[in-house]
Motif scaffolding. Structure first.
Motif: not given
Length: 522
Positions: A256-264, A266-278, A291-298
């Motif tokens: 997940l390194v580009k805007e719009g990329d999406c992940a779920v 599934g652990g103890t908690f489930w996190q639903q995540i989408v890369n978005v513009s700042p 903040p994402h670990v990739v500069e220019g993305l949240n």
């Protein structure tokens, strides 16, 4: 093994354990070792959950030595080391760089302070959310105010605040620094500028001079000291590389390194995540922006509470027969799932009440419940309930994601499903059908250490940045296409669930039932 090859060490300080995982330069896991831990309350303070820096560092050191031994490597064979951790947890350091106080992410001692902040500064939470993407629910500000009131000596002696992953790196290198992805979960961090915002502290009447330098993930901050080498078995001088928060670094590890990329995840908690513009923010304060670990993305994030814990509860409470039959607790899940496959989609209308969709600004849950059970054992037996729980996790994820897609204006062409739940192909298929979006699972399901090792690889000079490392390392396992007929069933089930959940929340509001979890201050 020969030292001619390049090996990378990822250290993961999680909620329930610390792990050391060794990878080679191709992103293949070579060995790992784990030490379980838990976080003890301070008996003086209700809701407290301290983090034992001395005891847990000893456990991490033991895990590092064990991983090296399993891999047949010397400490000098490691080219670089990085760390990741649970988010929200933080450590305070004194003038000499010694730890003087630390709390785990599950610490909830500051409920009174949240209420006081909302009363004395009624606009502050919304203002800070607009800047940081965080509310008071999981943030550091109320805990620091609690320290000022209850442990003033600790508060006055504090010179630096850092996250748990930063603490691991400080133990290794002697350098206290932070990164945007984990520091961003304090609520004291500017999303657009990607730096700490001292004014967040001063506006609440707190000191604003305790922030460390902030550098991006993959940056070398120091080298393993002689003392750390003696404790861990690593060689002195190994580059120590900035890591990040477990969720963000894990999603980078799944590509997940580009805007719009999406992940779920599934652990103890489930996190639903989408890369978005700042530029993206949520006026409703329902979603979390990190903040994402990739500069220019949240990342826009929604969290489903206790999904994995609920499955464990069900296994432990009702699955003794399957544990015995399968010969192990882990295998019992597979056996329960296999039996549940005979249950038709919709699970005979059973409505699980556990996690709600995320409402970050007013975050609480109904009492754990199972509604609409039948007295017919086939329609409400273990297999039917197990399927209902799996389907409900996917339905809640789908509703959370639909809100993120609406906010970002981007619907992805696929969802990456990772972490423990992604080991189940059946669950991956349910998630695809519930969302109506294709789902893919990576070969490496436990993405957090994988992403952390990628950060170490960047620091070692193997790759230019995290996107390049992720692109080089990611390998896909399986793909799943949505079943349109099943999606209609899950959409209808989701509507009934939302109506039932709202009524169950009313019972909590009236004091008839007890919330599964409430954010501090509610």
């Amino acid at each position: 093994m020969s030292g001619k090859q390049t090996y990378l060490l990822a250290i993961d300080a999680g909620t329930g354990s610390g792990r050391a995982v060794i990878f080679n330069a191709s992103g293949e896991q070579i060995a790992s070792a784990q030490q379980e831990w838990w976080h003890k309350p301070d008996p003086r303070f209700e809701g407290s959950m301290d983090f034992d820096v001395q005891g847990n560092w000893a456990l991490l050191s033991r895990a590092i030595r064990a991983a090296l031994e399993k891999a047949g490597l010397r400490g000098s064979d490691i080219a670089a080391v990085s760390a990741t951790s649970m988010r929200e947890a933080f450590v305070l350091f004194d003038r000499e760089g010694r730890e003087i106080w630390a709390c785990a992410n599950v610490d909830s001692r500051a409920g009174r302070e949240v209420g006081a902040l909302k009363q004395s500064h009624p606009e502050l939470e919304a203002q800070l959310y607009a800047e940081s993407g965080q509310t008071f629910a999981l943030g550091a500000l109320p805990r620091l105010l609690w320290l000022k009131r209850n442990l003033p000596d600790i508060y006055e002696r504090t010179r630096r605040i850092a996250m748990l992953s930063d603490w691991v790196l400080a133990r290794l290198s002697g350098v206290i620094a932070s990164d945007p992805s984990n520091a961003g979960t304090t609520g004291l961090f500017d999303l657009k500028a990607r730096r700490f915002q001292p004014s967040a502290m001063s506006r609440a009447g707190l000191r604003d001079d305790i922030f460390p330098d902030c550098v991006e993930t993959g940056t070398v901050i120091g080298r393993v000291t002689d003392q750390a080498a003696e404790e861990t078995g690593l060689a002195p001088g190994i580059p120590v590389v900035m890591g990040g928060g477990d969720c963000q670094i894990g999603t980078a590890g799944t590509g997940l390194v580009k805007e719009g990329d999406c992940a779920v995840l599934g652990g103890t908690f489930w996190q639903q995540i989408v890369n978005v513009s700042p530029k993206v923010t949520d006026a409703s304060m329902d979603l979390r922006i990190n903040p994402h670990v990739v500069e220019g993305l949240n990342q826009a994030e929604a969290i489903s509470f206790f999904v994995g814990a609920v499955m464990r509860w069900f296994r432990d409470s009702f699955g003794a027969e399957e544990v015995l039959e399968a010969g192990g607790e882990g295998d019992a899940y597979a056996l329960l799932e296999e039996k549940s496959k005979a249950v038709p989609p919709g699970a005979y209308g059973i409505i699980p009440i556990f996690s709600d969709v995320m409402h970050y600004g007013r975050w609480y849950h109904a009492a754990p419940s199972l509604l609409n059970l039948s007295i017919d054992p086939e329609r409400s037996g273990k297999a039917a309930i197990f399927r209902a729980l799996q389907e409900n996790a996917a339905i809640v994820a789908a509703q959370n994601l639909s809100r993120i897609f609406k906010l970002s204006g981007i619907t992805p062409d696929k969802i990456v499903f990772a972490a423990g739940a992604a080991k189940s192909a059946h669950w991956a298929q349910i998630l695809s059908s519930a969302t109506g979006i294709p789902v893919v699972t990576p070969v490496v399901k436990e993405a957090t250490a994988f992403g952390c090792a990628a950060a170490a690889a960047v620091g070692a000079g193997l790759y230019r940045d995290m996107p390049e490392a992720a692109s080089a390392w990611i390998r896909w396992d399986q793909g799943f296409e949505p079943d349109t007929a099943h999606k209609q069933i899950y959409d209808e089930a989701g509507e009934r669930w939302a109506r039932a959940y709202a009524l169950q929340l009313q019972l909590v509001d009236e004091g008839v039932t007890t919330s599964m979890w409430k954010a501090p201050g509610l």
